[in-house]
Write an enzyme that holds these catalytic residues in place. Structure first.
Site, mmCIF file in Angstrom:
data_model
loop_
_atom_site.group_PDB
_atom_site.id
_atom_site.type_symbol
_atom_site.label_atom_id
_atom_site.label_comp_id
_atom_site.label_asym_id
_atom_site.label_seq_id
_atom_site.Cartn_x
_atom_site.Cartn_y
_atom_site.Cartn_z
ATOM 1 N N ARG A 93 0.818 -1.212 0.000
ATOM 2 C CA ARG A 93 0.000 0.000 0.000
ATOM 3 C C ARG A 93 0.852 1.262 0.000
ATOM 4 O O ARG A 93 0.437 2.290 -0.537
ATOM 5 C CB ARG A 93 -0.886 0.060 1.243
ATOM 6 C CG ARG A 93 -1.607 -1.194 1.563
ATOM 7 C CD ARG A 93 -2.322 -1.009 2.867
ATOM 8 N NE ARG A 93 -3.015 0.250 2.878
ATOM 9 C CZ ARG A 93 -4.171 0.482 2.302
ATOM 10 N NH1 ARG A 93 -4.774 -0.489 1.667
ATOM 11 N NH2 ARG A 93 -4.726 1.664 2.343
ATOM 12 N N CYS A 117 -6.867 -3.805 3.668
ATOM 13 C CA CYS A 117 -5.836 -4.778 4.046
ATOM 14 C C CYS A 117 -6.235 -5.436 5.352
ATOM 15 O O CYS A 117 -7.254 -5.084 5.940
ATOM 16 C CB CYS A 117 -4.454 -4.134 4.071
ATOM 17 S SG CYS A 117 -3.946 -3.431 5.617
ATOM 18 N N ARG A 122 -8.157 1.355 5.465
ATOM 19 C CA ARG A 122 -7.005 2.163 5.080
ATOM 20 C C ARG A 122 -7.164 2.917 3.757
ATOM 21 O O ARG A 122 -6.397 2.720 2.808
ATOM 22 C CB ARG A 122 -5.739 1.299 5.065
ATOM 23 C CG ARG A 122 -5.499 0.595 6.383
ATOM 24 C CD ARG A 122 -4.216 -0.143 6.418
ATOM 25 N NE ARG A 122 -3.063 0.734 6.463
ATOM 26 C CZ ARG A 122 -1.808 0.318 6.348
ATOM 27 N NH1 ARG A 122 -1.569 -0.949 6.181
ATOM 28 N NH2 ARG A 122 -0.811 1.158 6.406
ATOM 29 N N ILE A 329 -6.150 3.150 16.327
ATOM 30 C CA ILE A 329 -5.740 3.609 14.997
ATOM 31 C C ILE A 329 -6.408 2.803 13.879
ATOM 32 O O ILE A 329 -6.949 3.365 12.930
ATOM 33 C CB ILE A 329 -4.198 3.555 14.839
ATOM 34 C CG1 ILE A 329 -3.512 4.320 15.975
ATOM 35 C CG2 ILE A 329 -3.764 4.087 13.479
ATOM 36 C CD1 ILE A 329 -3.765 5.816 16.005
HETATM 37 C C1 EPZ Z 1 1.698 4.176 8.573
HETATM 38 O O1 EPZ Z 1 0.622 3.735 7.774
HETATM 39 C C2 EPZ Z 1 2.655 3.028 8.706
HETATM 40 N N1 EPZ Z 1 3.106 2.641 7.374
HETATM 41 C C3 EPZ Z 1 1.954 1.873 9.400
HETATM 42 O O2 EPZ Z 1 2.914 0.848 9.575
HETATM 43 C C4 EPZ Z 1 1.442 2.333 10.768
HETATM 44 O O3 EPZ Z 1 0.707 1.308 11.371
HETATM 45 C C5 EPZ Z 1 0.544 3.555 10.592
HETATM 46 O O4 EPZ Z 1 1.248 4.589 9.851
HETATM 47 C C6 EPZ Z 1 0.088 4.156 11.895
HETATM 48 O O5 EPZ Z 1 1.183 4.498 12.680
HETATM 49 C C7 EPZ Z 1 4.118 3.326 6.808
HETATM 50 O O6 EPZ Z 1 4.644 4.269 7.359
HETATM 51 C C8 EPZ Z 1 4.562 2.870 5.476
HETATM 52 P P1 EPZ Z 1 -2.184 6.346 8.679
HETATM 53 P P2 EPZ Z 1 -0.402 4.780 7.160
HETATM 54 O O7 EPZ Z 1 -2.482 7.010 7.377
HETATM 55 O O8 EPZ Z 1 0.287 6.053 6.898
HETATM 56 C C9 EPZ Z 1 -6.946 6.396 8.471
HETATM 57 C C10 EPZ Z 1 3.619 -1.431 9.780
HETATM 58 O O9 EPZ Z 1 3.279 -2.472 10.396
HETATM 59 N N2 EPZ Z 1 -6.789 7.112 7.183
HETATM 60 O O10 EPZ Z 1 -1.458 7.105 9.696
HETATM 61 O O11 EPZ Z 1 -1.085 4.097 6.043
HETATM 62 C C11 EPZ Z 1 -6.422 4.966 8.391
HETATM 63 O O12 EPZ Z 1 -7.371 4.082 7.829
HETATM 64 C C12 EPZ Z 1 2.577 -0.489 9.288
HETATM 65 O O13 EPZ Z 1 4.789 -1.147 9.532
HETATM 66 C C13 EPZ Z 1 -7.907 7.556 6.502
HETATM 67 O O14 EPZ Z 1 -9.043 7.373 6.931
HETATM 68 O O15 EPZ Z 1 -1.392 4.980 8.365
HETATM 69 C C14 EPZ Z 1 -6.091 4.691 9.829
HETATM 70 O O16 EPZ Z 1 -7.245 4.309 10.510
HETATM 71 C C15 EPZ Z 1 1.261 -1.004 8.975
HETATM 72 N N3 EPZ Z 1 -7.714 8.225 5.307
HETATM 73 C C16 EPZ Z 1 -5.619 6.056 10.351
HETATM 74 O O17 EPZ Z 1 -6.136 7.028 9.429
HETATM 75 C C17 EPZ Z 1 -6.477 8.444 4.784
HETATM 76 O O18 EPZ Z 1 -6.378 9.051 3.705
HETATM 77 C C18 EPZ Z 1 -4.124 6.250 10.445
HETATM 78 O O19 EPZ Z 1 -3.524 5.769 9.264
HETATM 79 C C19 EPZ Z 1 -5.355 8.004 5.495
HETATM 80 C C20 EPZ Z 1 -5.532 7.328 6.695
#
Ligand code: EPZ
Length: 422
Positions: A93, A117, A122, A329
């Protein structure tokens, strides 16, 4: 497909060196798209997700060269295909991290839309909404997201509805080449965001406030090449700290940055784990006495990291009392709980809370990994369980942990990798 076979029950002893952060290396590699000059990156972890990002950059036309064990050189002088195809996005992703830099430098980007996922839906709606505010036109059709800004992006104030790590990174990369100032409010404060800002600054970007919830970016005409070392992986470090604690071992975790995972260290100390910092970037972890159950709730940085929740839950199965582990989260990040239960853990899930009663004697079983951190928690449980634990689908682990099996074996764990039919 591979599996780990673990013969549990041994206290880990010795020293383990922490690798570069996968979640920092991913955006940093994407940032190489912002310049036609070479960028040299050190301490890149050799894990599958990083290879996938390198493959994506090469697919677009960048010259990607591995120099030595953990150094990668990216030269994005000729980007012939500014797009991330479904075949690559479906396996990772974080491919969506190329959206911002491509839109910023070329005014055009096409990225296959990531699906859901194992840990949650996400979506990337916040990334695209941010880009729209910078003047990009976003079109979604046939499973692709296309961003276009033929006259370039222009700075704006973007207030994220909720904190998003890769969303903040994506937007930062789009804004560095936009005309005028961009302000990102409610920005993620993760160390990986700061690491990316540090690289971008070395490349000539003008950024202030990274690491706070308000990031200011003054757009510049052009970025140039740079050399950068990735920060240590705080999630890998936290996983090894928990490995030492759960096996009642005595381990030196070296080359880490304790400031980056203080929330875990504080919890573990409350639980009775002895953690000292004998020298800079080194933690000594000892756990002799009984462990106490301590509640934990995942939050954005500097709160308790969701990426350590599964591993922490494994530890709580060995602590005295009831621990309530709350996941705030992601909506579905408890897939490890039923697998831990197969090994004898007592865990009840109620919505976003897992109620863990301990201590329970775990016994080795055949378990299935569902995602990267869930796999880590099953390996941790296997290290303390009596008898043999088989953790299937180790490819999840290979996505984000560099030489995990080798590092654990170096600490005395009895762990081997075998081919599996699962
Ligand atoms: C990052 O994912 C990390 N991945 C994840 O690491 C980590 O779990 C996550 O941040 C939270 O800390 C990378 O850095 C590559 P978010 P990311 O956008 O950026 C919602 C691992 O195991 N959201 O901060 O994709 C989302 O669904 C992983 O290494 C929206 O609704 O996470 C979630 O509930 C997995 N709309 C929350 O926000 C959006 O456009 C936080 O997600 C974006 C996110």
């Amino acid at each position: 497909m591979d599996k780990f076979v673990i013969d549990g029950g041994l206290a880990l002893k010795g020293q383990v060196a922490i690798s570069g952060a996968k979640n920092s290396a991913l955006p940093v590699l994407a940032a190489c798209l912002l310049t036609d000059e070479p960028v040299v990156l050190h301490r890149i972890p050799r894990v599958v997700d990083i290879r996938t990002m390198q493959k994506l950059l090469a697919y677009m036309g960048a010259a990607v060269t591995e120099e030595g064990t953990n150094t990668v050189r990216v030269h994005a002088a000729n980007i012939s295909r500014p797009e991330a195809p479904y075949e690559i996005v479906k396996t990772m992703r974080a491919s969506s991290l190329v959206l911002g830099p491509l839109a910023g430098r070329f005014g055009s980007a096409k990225v296959s839309m990531p699906g859901g996922c194992a840990i949650g839906a996400r979506p990337i709606n916040l990334h695209t909404a941010g880009l729209e505010q910078l003047g990009a036109r976003i079109l979604q059709s046939h499973g692709d997201i296309e961003a276009s800004a033929p006259d370039g992006l222009r700075g704006a104030t973007v207030h994220f509805d909720r904190i998003t790590v890769t969303g903040t990174e994506d937007l930062m990369m789009a804004a560095v080449l936009a005309r005028g100032e961009t302000i990102v409010e409610n920005a993620a404060r993760e160390p990986e965001v700061v690491d990316l800002a540090n690289l971008l600054t070395k490349m000539g970007a003008r950024i202030t406030g990274a690491g706070t919830s308000s990031i200011h970016i003054q757009g510049v005409e052009k970025l140039h090449g740079a050399e950068h070392e990735i920060i240590p992986d705080r999630i890998e470090a936290g996983t090894f700290v928990i490995a030492a604690a759960i096996t009642r071992g005595d381990v030196l975790v070296t080359g880490c940055e304790p400031e980056h995972f203080q929330s875990l260290i504080v919890k573990l100390r409350q639980a009775g784990v002895e953690i000292t910092e004998p020298e800079k970037s080194v933690l000594r972890v000892r756990a002799g006495a009984a462990l106490r159950s301590i509640d934990a709730t995942t939050e954005e940085h500097p709160g308790f990291a969701t990426d350590l929740q599964a591993q922490y839950m494994a530890l709580m199965t060995q602590a005295e009392g009831i621990a309530i582990v709350t996941e705030r989260i992601f909506e579905n990040r408890f897939m490890h709980a039923p697998e831990l239960a197969r090994m004898g853990a007592s865990i009840r899930i109620e919505g976003r809370q897992a109620i863990v009663a301990g201590p329970r004697r775990l016994s080795g079983a055949h378990v299935m990994a569902s995602d990267l951190r869930a796999s880590a928690s099953l390996v941790l449980a296997g290290l303390v369980a009596s008898g043999e634990t088989i953790v299937d689908r180790v490819y999840h682990m290979d996505r984000g942990y560099e030489r995990m099996q080798e590092k654990l074996a170096g600490l005395g764990a009895r762990i081997r990798r075998e081919k599996s039919n699962a």
